[in-house]
Design a protein around this motif. Structure first.
Motif, mmCIF file in Angstrom:
data_model
loop_
_atom_site.group_PDB
_atom_site.id
_atom_site.type_symbol
_atom_site.label_atom_id
_atom_site.label_comp_id
_atom_site.label_asym_id
_atom_site.label_seq_id
_atom_site.Cartn_x
_atom_site.Cartn_y
_atom_site.Cartn_z
ATOM 1 N N ALA A 11 0.826 -1.208 0.000
ATOM 2 C CA ALA A 11 0.000 0.000 0.000
ATOM 3 C C ALA A 11 0.862 1.261 0.000
ATOM 4 C CB ALA A 11 -0.931 -0.010 1.213
ATOM 5 N N LYS A 12 1.906 1.257 0.807
ATOM 6 C CA LYS A 12 2.773 2.442 0.847
ATOM 7 C C LYS A 12 3.643 2.520 -0.415
ATOM 8 C CE LYS A 12 2.881 5.316 3.081
ATOM 9 N NZ LYS A 12 2.323 6.670 2.819
ATOM 10 N N ARG A 13 4.047 1.396 -0.939
ATOM 11 C CA ARG A 13 4.819 1.378 -2.189
ATOM 12 C C ARG A 13 4.038 2.036 -3.322
ATOM 13 N NH1 ARG A 13 4.867 -4.136 -5.314
ATOM 14 N NH2 ARG A 13 2.810 -3.253 -5.768
ATOM 15 N N ASP A 14 2.717 1.810 -3.309
ATOM 16 C CA ASP A 14 1.856 2.333 -4.368
ATOM 17 C C ASP A 14 1.325 3.729 -4.068
ATOM 18 O OD1 ASP A 14 2.316 -0.032 -5.686
ATOM 19 O OD2 ASP A 14 0.420 -0.963 -5.075
ATOM 20 N N GLY A 15 1.860 4.363 -3.026
ATOM 21 C CA GLY A 15 1.489 5.743 -2.729
ATOM 22 C C GLY A 15 0.252 5.906 -1.882
ATOM 23 N N GLY A 16 -0.198 4.833 -1.251
ATOM 24 C CA GLY A 16 -1.402 4.910 -0.430
ATOM 25 C C GLY A 16 -1.148 5.553 0.929
ATOM 26 N N THR A 17 -2.243 5.897 1.611
ATOM 27 C CA THR A 17 -2.190 6.430 2.975
ATOM 28 C C THR A 17 -2.573 5.318 3.932
ATOM 29 O OG1 THR A 17 -2.765 8.654 2.228
ATOM 30 C CG2 THR A 17 -3.114 8.171 4.560
ATOM 31 N N LEU A 18 -1.702 5.038 4.890
ATOM 32 C CA LEU A 18 -1.903 3.903 5.785
ATOM 33 C C LEU A 18 -2.798 4.254 6.957
ATOM 34 C CD1 LEU A 18 1.781 2.591 5.917
ATOM 35 C CD2 LEU A 18 -0.062 1.869 4.377
ATOM 36 N N ASP A 19 -3.587 3.286 7.366
ATOM 37 C CA ASP A 19 -4.431 3.435 8.553
ATOM 38 C C ASP A 19 -3.540 3.430 9.799
ATOM 39 O OD1 ASP A 19 -7.319 3.165 9.735
ATOM 40 O OD2 ASP A 19 -6.082 1.708 10.828
ATOM 41 N N PRO A 20 -3.790 4.331 10.765
ATOM 42 C CA PRO A 20 -2.953 4.343 11.979
ATOM 43 C C PRO A 20 -2.875 2.998 12.684
ATOM 44 C CG PRO A 20 -4.270 6.332 11.873
ATOM 45 C CD PRO A 20 -4.743 5.444 10.753
ATOM 46 N N PHE A 43 9.649 -1.392 3.907
ATOM 47 C CA PHE A 43 8.750 -0.334 4.374
ATOM 48 C C PHE A 43 9.476 1.009 4.406
ATOM 49 C CE2 PHE A 43 7.103 2.156 8.008
ATOM 50 C CZ PHE A 43 5.815 2.391 7.547
ATOM 51 N N ALA A 44 10.704 1.015 4.928
ATOM 52 C CA ALA A 44 11.482 2.253 4.993
ATOM 53 C C ALA A 44 11.710 2.826 3.597
ATOM 54 C CB ALA A 44 12.817 2.000 5.695
ATOM 55 N N MET A 45 12.012 1.959 2.621
ATOM 56 C CA MET A 45 12.244 2.436 1.259
ATOM 57 C C MET A 45 10.956 2.977 0.646
ATOM 58 S SD MET A 45 14.753 2.921 -0.828
ATOM 59 C CE MET A 45 16.082 1.774 -0.380
ATOM 60 N N ALA A 46 9.831 2.341 0.931
ATOM 61 C CA ALA A 46 8.552 2.826 0.408
ATOM 62 C C ALA A 46 8.229 4.212 0.968
ATOM 63 C CB ALA A 46 7.443 1.833 0.749
ATOM 64 N N VAL A 47 8.504 4.405 2.259
ATOM 65 C CA VAL A 47 8.283 5.716 2.869
ATOM 66 C C VAL A 47 9.275 6.730 2.315
ATOM 67 C CG1 VAL A 47 8.357 7.017 5.040
ATOM 68 C CG2 VAL A 47 7.267 4.768 4.973
ATOM 69 N N TYR A 167 16.109 2.262 13.154
ATOM 70 C CA TYR A 167 17.219 3.109 12.702
ATOM 71 C C TYR A 167 18.396 2.272 12.221
ATOM 72 C CZ TYR A 167 20.582 6.803 12.200
ATOM 73 O OH TYR A 167 21.493 7.654 11.658
ATOM 74 N N ALA A 168 18.699 1.187 12.915
ATOM 75 C CA ALA A 168 19.833 0.346 12.508
ATOM 76 C C ALA A 168 19.637 -0.185 11.089
ATOM 77 C CB ALA A 168 19.997 -0.810 13.485
ATOM 78 N N ILE A 169 18.394 -0.521 10.750
ATOM 79 C CA ILE A 169 18.102 -1.021 9.401
ATOM 80 C C ILE A 169 18.141 0.121 8.390
ATOM 81 C CG2 ILE A 169 16.299 -2.056 7.952
ATOM 82 C CD1 ILE A 169 15.483 -3.695 10.480
ATOM 83 N N ARG A 170 17.592 1.282 8.740
ATOM 84 C CA ARG A 170 17.655 2.444 7.844
ATOM 85 C C ARG A 170 19.105 2.827 7.540
ATOM 86 N NH1 ARG A 170 15.150 6.757 11.129
ATOM 87 N NH2 ARG A 170 15.740 8.092 9.379
ATOM 88 N N ASP A 171 19.958 2.709 8.556
ATOM 89 C CA ASP A 171 21.350 3.134 8.426
ATOM 90 C C ASP A 171 22.093 2.339 7.359
ATOM 91 O OD1 ASP A 171 23.538 4.735 9.206
ATOM 92 O OD2 ASP A 171 24.301 3.153 10.507
ATOM 93 N N VAL A 172 21.691 1.088 7.140
ATOM 94 C CA VAL A 172 22.404 0.243 6.174
ATOM 95 C C VAL A 172 21.601 0.022 4.894
ATOM 96 C CG1 VAL A 172 23.763 -0.926 7.937
ATOM 97 C CG2 VAL A 172 21.558 -1.903 7.260
ATOM 98 N N THR A 173 20.486 0.731 4.736
ATOM 99 C CA THR A 173 19.673 0.585 3.524
ATOM 100 C C THR A 173 19.457 1.920 2.811
ATOM 101 O OG1 THR A 173 17.632 0.737 4.844
ATOM 102 C CG2 THR A 173 18.469 -1.470 4.347
ATOM 103 N N ALA A 174 20.282 2.932 3.165
ATOM 104 C CA ALA A 174 20.229 4.242 2.490
ATOM 105 C C ALA A 174 18.854 4.890 2.602
ATOM 106 C CB ALA A 174 20.641 4.118 1.027
ATOM 107 N N THR A 175 18.216 4.746 3.767
ATOM 108 C CA THR A 175 16.896 5.358 3.965
ATOM 109 C C THR A 175 16.869 6.279 5.185
ATOM 110 O OG1 THR A 175 16.185 3.348 5.138
ATOM 111 C CG2 THR A 175 15.591 3.529 2.809
#
Length: 440
Positions: A11-20, A43-47, A167-175
């Motif tokens: 859903a986020k990959r396709d530009g959707g708005t996620l439910d809280p 998920f981080a890359m989609a965001v 954050y640890a995952i974002r740090d190594v995935t360029a996000t």
């Protein structure tokens, strides 16, 4: 709700708005690794590519806050306040700001971080003080805040643990460079600290992570909107990082600079402006001043009257440092064996400073780290850094280098010279104001 991670990612990959609720379920899935590392990265890359709506960022922030402990300060009879800086060079504001606000009646449980990259870390600075504990047990932390008014410590393992994994995952995935994800990372920890008011110091310039002013403005607006959306009263100041904020950069040298600031022995003008402006915002948010102008007056009185210096000394002693640290600072802080002057190779006025390069010179000396596990040399650094608009003759000092060896000092000196650009006095500017804008 039943969580199907790949559907949320789709859903986020396709530009959707996620439910809280879906966002909360996804973050809850971090526990026990019901959501895999690959799914977090996706998920981080989609965001990163599609962004988030403010309500989505609020939900992400609150979910990460609720992944661990949330501190409760309801037993205190004073407002609980804090600030967060996006980081820079020579930024020792926390060391003065916490005791100034405490002296004015605030409680400041300041949970800080370590340096990484070109920016210094508050915890590394405080560890320059012999015996000072940046990881006290919860009872000592709470007692210090209650009895002294402030405590500068590190993040506990149970404070927003989902953010640590994310954050640890974002740090190594360029996000990392995603405004919604940066916003949620910063604010989840501050919300977990149980604050009643927060002021953000968002920096732009050659020494900031957000070098471009438009990026820093976007981050400041996002932080203020999301924090207030999550129920935390927040304002932000946009401040300049086109030169070192203090005239000293390092660990022990910045602690010494802070003590001199608190005692009135020496106060760098830009550092004073940023510190007092942030203090004024905190006091107004906490109801300890009728407005920012009144807060500024109260902060100045606490500083010039000596109350802030006294509280800093009491905080150091309460957390294991020397009881007479403020009075005998030079007797306790480590000193580098080699001190060399860096002379200007030509004449002119300082037109630009590559502030990031100054921070990297400190790292090269051993005063910072490029990996979280790297040790830090607390004694090394740069002092007496000249600022923008300073007119120099050939041979005048740009700064002093404090190093472990002659070779290290010489290498740092080369980096410092390359960081400074001189021009004719008529052509050179004197730099931007220290505080560029306010949000909130």
């Amino acid at each position: 709700m039943t969580l199907i991670p790949q559907e949320l990612i789709r859903a986020k990959r396709d530009g959707g708005t996620l439910d809280p609720e879906a966002i909360r379920a996804f973050i809850a899935g971090f526990e026990g690794e019901r959501v895999t590392e690959g799914q977090v990265a996706a998920f981080a890359m989609a965001v990163f590519f599609n962004g988030m709506q403010p309500a989505e960022t609020v939900a992400l922030t609150e979910a990460m806050r609720d992944s661990g402990d949330v501190l409760d300060w309801s037993d205190l009879d004073r407002p609980v306040l804090d600030k967060h800086s996006t980081g820079g060079v020579g930024d020792n504001v926390s060391l003065m700001l916490a005791p100034i606000v405490a002296a004015c009646g605030g409680a400041v449980p300041m949970i800080s971080g370590r340096g990484l990259g070109h920016t210094g870390g508050t915890l590394d600075k405080m560890e320059s003080i012999p015996g000072y504990s940046v990881a006290p047990d919860n009872a000592l932390f709470r007692r210090t805040v209650k009895e002294v008014g402030c405590a500068i410590i590190g993040q506990t393992g149970r404070l927003a643990p989902a953010d640590k994994r994310f954050y640890a995952i974002r740090d190594v995935t360029a996000t990392v460079e995603s405004i919604p994800l940066i916003t949620a990372s910063i604010l989840s920890k501050k919300l977990a600290a149980g604050l009643q008011g927060l002021v953000l110091d968002v920096k732009s310039g050659s020494g900031a992570f957000m070098a471009r002013e438009e990026d820093a403005r976007a981050l400041a607006k996002s932080l203020v909107a999301v924090a207030n959306g999550a129920g935390l009263r927040t304002t932000a100041l946009l401040t300049g990082m086109d030169e070192s904020l203090a005239s000293d950069a390092g660990n022990a040298v910045e602690v010494r600079n802070a003590v001199r600031f608190l005692t009135g022995a020496h106060q760098d003008a830009r550092l004073r402006e940023v510190t007092l402006s942030l203090a004024a915002e905190m006091l107004a948010l906490g109801g300890l001043a009728v407005d920012v102008e009144d807060g500024r007056g109260k902060a100045e009185a606490a500083l010039t009257g000596g109350a802030a210096a006294e509280i800093f000394g009491r905080m150091v002693a309460a957390l294991g440092g020397p009881a007479d640290f403020v009075e005998r600072t030079d007797g306790y802080l480590p000193v580098a064996p080699v001190v060399k002057e860096v002379a200007a190779e030509g004449a002119g006025t300082v037109a630009t400073v590559d502030t990031r390069a100054l921070g990297m010179a400190v790292v090269a000396l051993g005063g910072g780290r490029t990996r979280p596990q790297d040790p830090v040399d607390h004694a090394v650094g740069l002092t007496g850094l000249v600022g923008l608009g300073t007119t120099l003759a050939k041979g005048d000092p740009l700064c002093l280098v404090h190093a472990r060896s002659d070779d290290a000092a010489d290498a740092a000196a080369r980096m410092v010279r390359q960081a400074y650009q001189l021009a004719d006095a008529i052509a050179a500017g004197s730099g931007r104001p220290a505080v560029l804008d306010r949000f909130g």
